[in-house]
Design a protein around this motif. Structure first.
Motif, PDB file in Angstrom:
ATOM      1  N   GLY A  27     -37.676  17.473  26.466  1.00 43.95           N
ATOM      2  CA  GLY A  27     -38.473  16.399  27.043  1.00 43.95           C
ATOM      3  C   GLY A  27     -38.412  15.197  26.115  1.00 43.95           C
ATOM      4  N   ARG A  28     -39.307  14.231  26.357  1.00 42.30           N
ATOM      5  CA  ARG A  28     -39.358  13.072  25.453  1.00 42.30           C
ATOM      6  C   ARG A  28     -40.780  12.927  24.917  1.00 42.30           C
ATOM      7  NH1 ARG A  28     -36.603   8.616  25.035  1.00 42.30           N
ATOM      8  NH2 ARG A  28     -38.256   7.317  25.863  1.00 42.30           N
ATOM      9  N   PRO A  29     -41.168  13.793  23.963  1.00 43.95           N
ATOM     10  CA  PRO A  29     -42.550  13.741  23.495  1.00 43.95           C
ATOM     11  C   PRO A  29     -42.825  12.606  22.503  1.00 43.95           C
ATOM     12  CG  PRO A  29     -41.385  15.510  22.369  1.00 43.95           C
ATOM     13  CD  PRO A  29     -40.417  14.914  23.339  1.00 43.95           C
ATOM     14  N   GLU A  30     -41.785  12.110  21.810  1.00 46.91           N
ATOM     15  CA  GLU A  30     -42.014  11.168  20.701  1.00 46.91           C
ATOM     16  C   GLU A  30     -42.789   9.900  21.105  1.00 46.91           C
ATOM     17  OE1 GLU A  30     -38.991  12.358  21.491  1.00 46.91           O
ATOM     18  OE2 GLU A  30     -38.685  13.861  19.931  1.00 46.91           O
ATOM     19  N   PRO A  31     -42.382   9.212  22.211  1.00 44.71           N
ATOM     20  CA  PRO A  31     -43.137   8.002  22.565  1.00 44.71           C
ATOM     21  C   PRO A  31     -44.613   8.303  22.851  1.00 44.71           C
ATOM     22  CG  PRO A  31     -41.135   8.193  23.898  1.00 44.71           C
ATOM     23  CD  PRO A  31     -41.263   9.448  23.130  1.00 44.71           C
ATOM     24  N   LEU A  32     -44.880   9.477  23.426  1.00 47.94           N
ATOM     25  CA  LEU A  32     -46.265   9.824  23.758  1.00 47.94           C
ATOM     26  C   LEU A  32     -47.068  10.160  22.504  1.00 47.94           C
ATOM     27  CD1 LEU A  32     -45.288  12.064  26.769  1.00 47.94           C
ATOM     28  CD2 LEU A  32     -46.475   9.880  26.925  1.00 47.94           C
ATOM     29  N   ILE A  33     -46.404  10.835  21.565  1.00 45.05           N
ATOM     30  CA  ILE A  33     -47.060  11.158  20.283  1.00 45.05           C
ATOM     31  C   ILE A  33     -47.468   9.865  19.591  1.00 45.05           C
ATOM     32  CG2 ILE A  33     -46.614  12.074  17.954  1.00 45.05           C
ATOM     33  CD1 ILE A  33     -44.787  14.179  19.373  1.00 45.05           C
ATOM     34  N   HIS A  34     -46.562   8.891  19.652  1.00 45.48           N
ATOM     35  CA  HIS A  34     -46.833   7.583  19.041  1.00 45.48           C
ATOM     36  C   HIS A  34     -47.963   6.879  19.799  1.00 45.48           C
ATOM     37  CE1 HIS A  34     -46.118   3.938  16.873  1.00 45.48           C
ATOM     38  NE2 HIS A  34     -45.995   3.271  18.011  1.00 45.48           N
ATOM     39  N   ARG A  35     -47.910   6.948  21.108  1.00 45.87           N
ATOM     40  CA  ARG A  35     -48.892   6.249  21.953  1.00 45.87           C
ATOM     41  C   ARG A  35     -50.314   6.744  21.687  1.00 45.87           C
ATOM     42  NH1 ARG A  35     -46.652   5.054  27.876  1.00 45.87           N
ATOM     43  NH2 ARG A  35     -48.007   3.323  28.403  1.00 45.87           N
ATOM     44  N   PHE A  36     -50.455   8.051  21.477  1.00 43.35           N
ATOM     45  CA  PHE A  36     -51.787   8.618  21.239  1.00 43.35           C
ATOM     46  C   PHE A  36     -52.103   8.757  19.745  1.00 43.35           C
ATOM     47  CE2 PHE A  36     -51.195  10.280  25.625  1.00 43.35           C
ATOM     48  CZ  PHE A  36     -52.330   9.711  26.180  1.00 43.35           C
ATOM     49  N   GLY A  37     -51.205   8.284  18.915  1.00 39.92           N
ATOM     50  CA  GLY A  37     -51.440   8.346  17.470  1.00 39.92           C
ATOM     51  C   GLY A  37     -51.575   9.767  16.952  1.00 39.92           C
ATOM     52  N   LEU A  38     -50.729  10.651  17.451  1.00 42.31           N
ATOM     53  CA  LEU A  38     -50.858  12.066  17.067  1.00 42.31           C
ATOM     54  C   LEU A  38     -50.033  12.445  15.833  1.00 42.31           C
ATOM     55  CD1 LEU A  38     -50.813  13.842  20.571  1.00 42.31           C
ATOM     56  CD2 LEU A  38     -52.693  13.863  18.939  1.00 42.31           C
ATOM     57  N   GLU A  39     -49.330  11.488  15.261  1.00 39.46           N
ATOM     58  CA  GLU A  39     -48.448  11.818  14.119  1.00 39.46           C
ATOM     59  C   GLU A  39     -49.154  12.577  12.992  1.00 39.46           C
ATOM     60  OE1 GLU A  39     -48.584   8.822  15.501  1.00 39.46           O
ATOM     61  OE2 GLU A  39     -46.580   8.056  15.931  1.00 39.46           O
TER      62      GLU A  39
END
Lengths: 260, 253
Positions: free
Chosen positions: B106-118
């Motif tokens: 999938g493409r989780p990276e943009p969503l991780i960034h969007r929700f600040g989950l890093e």
């Protein structure tokens, strides 16, 4: 199924409860060796604990794991996976992780205390094998009970009841029957009855391999005559296998028809 | 793409879905499935996903009967109501696991960034707060570009910033032509986002039309008031109005 098994193992092998379970066996077995250096005595003491504790913990852990992972199971059910793979994978991961804790917790002290050089390797492996099989049987029954009962309290109650039945009540009822019918030849009945309880069957199989078998008297001789033969061992192994496969089939059947 | 024909489901003696007939085949539409507690919203959604097995009736997704099927779920993204995950897995392990089970990345990276989950990626899931777990839940649901998106109470536990992000993501999904089904108790979300309302009551579709039509039908200033009027209307059988009569003909397949 393999992937679900892998991730369930991945999760459970890091859980505190399982580490505690492993730690208990490790300390308990080391403790027994510290109190008595005799491998045979340690083996007998351990047998008594393993045959009661393994089914109890497998039952409790099986029910707890199912209820705790219910919401996550729903997430898995929305993925493109057959239900069979999800539930059998979870069950195998659950039973496998507990079996691993038992094998390492008991095995490491035995190896350190020179088991490999002793003549008791066979008996030790039989004890561990029985522990592993009982883990699979009782966690399977618990998983099935939890799957059938959405009410947690009812599920826990039923699972404990099943453990109580096999670990305590069955023996009591059997002893009562043997005492009441003592005027009749009951050896074959006792032999047959032991096949219906996996804990009893495991206990007899282990005791026959130890010197304490002499304490079992005439019935012990009958057990030895049957279970000591190749055919008897085969029957015992087949019965234990059926005890594993029974809950497995039941889990599969219920999982296919259940609403989540 | 989703066709439901005469769907019935009971739990014991309690009839939850009673002859549901409806279709969701307009891409680029956000359908809000509304109704009081116990009206069958979650049961309907779970039936589409094959988690609840209907007593009778038929559900077709992508033109195929879903009974005993599982592969169709590869093209549906689902956000469950309660976000609970294996406690000892780490966030990045869970995301990798779901991709592994889908057998495609999938493409989780943009969503991780969007929700600040890093900062949370390496933390065990058991240590996360309810809101952070819901953000992880959203990453799992949105990381695939699937034509159908089903969200069960997506705002549960989210902070206002995350809700704004979610609204943006839903608008993007609509613009991409996806079919989006959404259940929620937050009427402002319906007002802001939904193209149509599917109102369930007593296991039946009682109303299906646009948000504007719903408000106009009850001469209400807000969706909340319109829904309240709809409920009152259905609870007043003695006032001459037939209880249970749909105020708007549900669109059938």
């Amino acid at each position: 199924m393999g992937k679900i098994l892998k991730y369930t193992l991945y999760d459970l092998l890091r859980s505190r409860s399982l580490l505690f379970y492993f730690g208990f066996y490790l300390l308990f077995t080391f403790g027994l060796f510290w109190l008595s250096g005799d491998l045979q005595k340690v083996l007998v003491s351990l047998m008594n604990v393993v045959l009661v504790l393994v089914p109890l913990i497998a039952t409790m852990f099986g029910v707890m794991y199912y209820y705790n992972s219910r919401e996550f199971t729903e997430l898995l059910l929305a993925l493109p996976l057959p239900r069979r793979d999800i539930f059998l994978g979870q069950y195998a991961g659950l039973a496998g992780s507990m079996a691993l804790a038992l094998l390492l917790g008991v095995g490491v002290p035995f190896l350190l205390y020179g088991l490999a050089a002793s003549a008791l390797v066979g008996q030790f492996l039989l004890l561990l094998g029985a522990g592993v099989v009982l883990t699979f049987i009782f966690s399977g029954m618990a998983f099935f009970i939890a799957l059938r009962n959405d009410n947690r309290i009812r599920g826990f109650g039923l699972a404990i009841l099943v453990w109580l039945l096999f670990a305590v009540a069955y023996d009591g009822a059997l002893l009562l029957a043997l005492a009441l019918l003592r005027d009749y030849p009951l050896e074959k009945f006792a032999l047959g009855a032991s096949l219906f309880n996996p804990i009893d069957l495991s206990r007899i199989l282990i005791m026959l391999k130890l010197d304490v078998a002499a304490l079992m008297g005439f019935t012990g001789a009958v057990f030895r005559k049957f279970l000591g033969t190749g055919l008897g061992s085969l029957v015992a192994a087949a019965v234990l296998l059926l005890w594993v496969l029974g809950p497995l089939g039941a889990i599969r059947m219920v999982a296919e028809k259940k609403d989540f | 793409m989703i066709a439901i024909h005469n769907l019935n489901k009971s739990f014991g003696r309690l009839g939850v879905l009673k002859g549901i007939d409806c279709c969701f085949d307009q891409g680029g539409t956000i359908s809000a499935i509304l109704g009081p507690n116990g009206s069958g919203k979650t049961t309907l959604i779970k039936s589409i996903l094959g988690m609840v097995l209907p007593d009778s009736g038929r559900i077709e997704v992508f033109g195929r009967d879903i009974r005993r099927q599982h592969s169709y779920r590869d093209r549906i993204s689902y956000l469950p109501q309660i976000a609970r995950f294996p406690e000892n897995l780490r966030v990045h392990e869970l995301i990798a696991m779901v991709q592994d089970l889908h057998k495609r990345p999938g493409r989780p990276e943009p969503l991780i960034h969007r929700f600040g989950l890093e900062p949370w990626l390496d933390k065990p899931l058991g240590t996360l707060s309810g809101g952070t777990r819901q953000k992880v839940n959203l990453v799992l649901a949105f990381m695939y570009d699937n034509p159908i998106l089903i969200l069960d109470e997506p705002t549960a536990g989210l902070d206002p910033v995350a809700i704004i992000r979610l609204k943006e993501m839903l608008e993007e999904a609509r613009a991409a032509g996806k079919i989006i089904l959404l259940t929620t108790h937050i009427m402002s979300l319906v007002e802001d986002l939904a193209d149509e309302v599917v109102f369930l009551l007593d296991g039946q579709v009682r109303f299906r039309d646009s948000v504007a039509a719903l408000k106009a039908a009850f001469d209400a200033a807000s969706v909340e008031r319109a829904i309240a009027s709809l409920l009152l209307q259905n609870g007043h059988a003695s006032s001459g109005m037939q209880a249970g009569a749909p105020v708007s003909e549900p669109s059938k397949c």
